[in-house]
Write an enzyme that holds these catalytic residues in place. Structure first.
Site, PDB file in Angstrom:
ATOM      1  N   GLU A 129      -6.231   6.852  -1.383  1.00  0.00           N
ATOM      2  CA  GLU A 129      -6.247   5.636  -0.568  1.00  0.00           C
ATOM      3  C   GLU A 129      -6.785   4.451  -1.358  1.00  0.00           C
ATOM      4  OE1 GLU A 129      -4.885   4.982   2.371  1.00  0.00           O
ATOM      5  OE2 GLU A 129      -4.088   6.955   1.933  1.00  0.00           O
ATOM      6  N   HIS A 175       1.590   4.316  -2.933  1.00  0.00           N
ATOM      7  CA  HIS A 175       1.558   5.785  -2.808  1.00  0.00           C
ATOM      8  C   HIS A 175       2.772   6.395  -3.519  1.00  0.00           C
ATOM      9  CE1 HIS A 175      -1.911   6.477  -0.288  1.00  0.00           C
ATOM     10  NE2 HIS A 175      -1.463   5.766   0.733  1.00  0.00           N
ATOM     11  N   ASP A 231      -4.839   1.088  -2.375  1.00  0.00           N
ATOM     12  CA  ASP A 231      -5.375  -0.249  -2.067  1.00  0.00           C
ATOM     13  C   ASP A 231      -5.385  -1.140  -3.308  1.00  0.00           C
ATOM     14  OD1 ASP A 231      -5.882   0.432   0.537  1.00  0.00           O
ATOM     15  OD2 ASP A 231      -8.070   0.469   0.354  1.00  0.00           O
ATOM     16  N   HIS A 273       0.839  -1.198   0.000  1.00  0.00           N
ATOM     17  CA  HIS A 273       0.000   0.000   0.000  1.00  0.00           C
ATOM     18  C   HIS A 273       0.883   1.260   0.000  1.00  0.00           C
ATOM     19  CE1 HIS A 273      -3.607   2.401   1.311  1.00  0.00           C
ATOM     20  NE2 HIS A 273      -2.671   3.137   1.883  1.00  0.00           N
ATOM     21  N   GLU A 274       1.912   1.294   0.854  1.00  0.00           N
ATOM     22  CA  GLU A 274       2.816   2.450   0.902  1.00  0.00           C
ATOM     23  C   GLU A 274       3.599   2.578  -0.407  1.00  0.00           C
ATOM     24  OE1 GLU A 274       2.612   4.700   3.135  1.00  0.00           O
ATOM     25  OE2 GLU A 274       1.294   3.542   4.431  1.00  0.00           O
TER      26      GLU A 274
HETATM   27 ZN    ZN Z   1      -2.546   5.160   2.313  1.00  0.00          ZN
END
Ligand code: ZN
Length: 467
Positions: A200, A143, A204, A139-140
């Site tokens: 977000e 980003h 995901d 997930h990071e």
């Molecule tokens: Zn996040």
């Protein structure tokens, strides 16, 4: 401070156009039942500049938060992380991904642009399986790949960027210089703008794809988020304050898993290495009780960490001195400021005030007598000036003789309202130079002054005037 100064201004037509284009480019799901294709949104920065920014701020961040600094744990995170980042979408620039463990029990993680990823030990201890930890990391990583931080900055600041920046001249200049041109003095806060719910959701979805492509159970990330949400009951996990929970999070991830055709055959959930590291981290001494992740950019002021005891040299044609190595120096005309991150505080009237740090400047006393003005008389004029512009300022002690850079100097102790609330102490040191009254003001809130005293003393003792 940033928003206030520009309050009332509206985006220029150029910027509106760019933002409209960004909306179109941001997310494009294909119609066929295939994986969702995600691309980074509008960005004024280049991927190379993401790396430059991440590099610069990672060293600052690591001074401010308690790093675990355990090679065993960091090596494990890097091995796992590099298995994940070997499965990024085609065309992803070569970011120098690195993963480090933060000594904080809060279940949280964050990423700086360019691939600098921080995982709290709380995540390792809370995860049931390696796939769940990998889910948070994927997930990071997403980003970073989707460039959400600099995309946020680009969207927030596009309308106030100089035209040369929008025109693409950005590529040539130093990133810090460009941020300064855009009126962003505290670059680090800017990187902690809160992610949007769309960001977000994108992280995901891409994270789920990365898990799938690496051979992990692609449902593990959503399961972990569900678990920490269920366990936190009324006191939401810190993770969700920085990564807002998108609508239908679990459903959206499940949908993506369906598009991928379900979990990959022979998928992996756990490993003996993970169990070993989890057990090891659990056996380490408890983490310090301190908020680890820097707060996201908003008006909430942070309390900077006290100086660490290391120093850097500063030298200009007028003065040289040593200042704490966790501080930055800011120059404006003949005035210099040396201050930690988080030291600039909005005073509530739209002005930026220094709550911690040191100001170095020169005051020109008026002198009608024709003969040279004395140090005492010049200092009195400066004091009158300061008292006039700071109505809450009081003189505690004054006219104490000392030396500054091998010259006769005067010291005074003042007290004033701190822009943080409460009172602050201000130590003023003055000496005469050919171009006027050279002065240094050391500022810290009264109740924290003792933690800064040594740094102030070192800066004053190290001050020299080149001939
Ligand atoms: Zn996040």
């Amino acid at each position: 401070m940033k928003t206030k100064r520009h309050a009332g201004k509206r985006p220029t037509p150029v910027a509106s156009l760019i933002l409209a284009v960004a909306l179109v480019l941001g997310i494009s799901a294909t119609a066929v039942a295939d994986r969702t294709h995600l691309k980074p949104g509008f960005n004024m920065f280049s991927p190379q500049q993401d790396i430059e920014l991440g590099k610069k701020y990672s060293s600052e961040v690591e001074h401010q938060i308690p790093m675990l600094n355990d090679p065993k744990v960091d090596n494990y995170l890097n091995q796992l992380g590099h298995r994940l980042d070997a499965h990024l979408p085609p065309g992803t620039p070569a970011y120098p991904f690195q993963y480090k463990c933060v000594n904080d029990m809060a279940i949280n993680a964050f990423a700086l642009p360019g691939g600098f990823i921080y995982i709290n030990r709380g995540v390792i201890e809370a995860a049931d399986t390696e796939a769940q930890l990998a889910g948070v990391m994927a997930h990071e990583t997403s980003h970073v790949v989707l460039r959400h931080s600099t995309n946020q900055v680009s969207k927030a600041y596009a309308w106030q960027a100089p035209l040369s920046v929008l025109g693409g001249a950005l590529g040539s200049g130093s990133i810090v210089g460009v941020l300064a041109q855009m009126g962003i003095s505290s670059g680090m806060n800017m990187l902690f703008l809160k992610y949007s719910r769309t960001d977000e959701s994108q992280a995901d979805i891409l994270g789920t794809q990365i898990l799938y492509d690496t051979g992990y159970d692609p449902r593990a990330m959503a399961q972990f988020f569900e678990k920490i949400q269920a366990e936190s009951k009324g006191n939401p996990a810190e993770f969700f304050s920085d990564h807002p929970n998108p609508d239908h999070r679990i459903e959206r991830v499940d949908e993506e898993v369906q598009k991928l055709g379900g979990p990959p055959p022979g998928y992996k959930s756990d490993s003996p290495e993970f169990e070993q590291i989890k057990h090891y981290v659990h056996s380490l001494p408890p983490a310090p009780k301190q908020k680890a992740v820097p707060s996201k950019g908003n008006s909430e002021s942070t309390q900077p960490a006290p100086p660490s005891g290391g120093y850097l040299n500063f030298q200009s044609s007028d003065v040289q001195l040593r200042y704490p190595d966790t501080w930055s120096n800011y120059g404006q005309g003949s005035t210099l400021a040396f201050a930690p991150q988080g030291a600039l505080v909005d005073d509530g009237h739209g002005n930026t005030a220094l709550a911690y740090g040191v100001i170095v400047s020169t005051f020109e006393p008026h002198n009608d007598s024709g003969s040279a003005i004395s140090l005492g008389a010049a200092t009195d004029q400066l004091l009158q000036n300061m008292l006039h512009s700071n109505p809450q300022m009081r003189v505690v002690r004054q006219h104490e003789s000392m030396q500054l850079g091998g010259q006769a100097a005067l010291s005074a102790l003042l007290s004033n309202d701190s822009p943080k609330g409460g009172r602050e102490s201000d130590w003023l040191v003055t000496t005469l130079r050919p171009n006027g009254l050279f002065y240094i003001v050391c500022v810290a809130p009264q109740d924290e002054y003792n933690s800064y005293k040594q740094a102030f003393q070192t800066l004053i003792d190290s001050t020299r005037f080149p001939q």
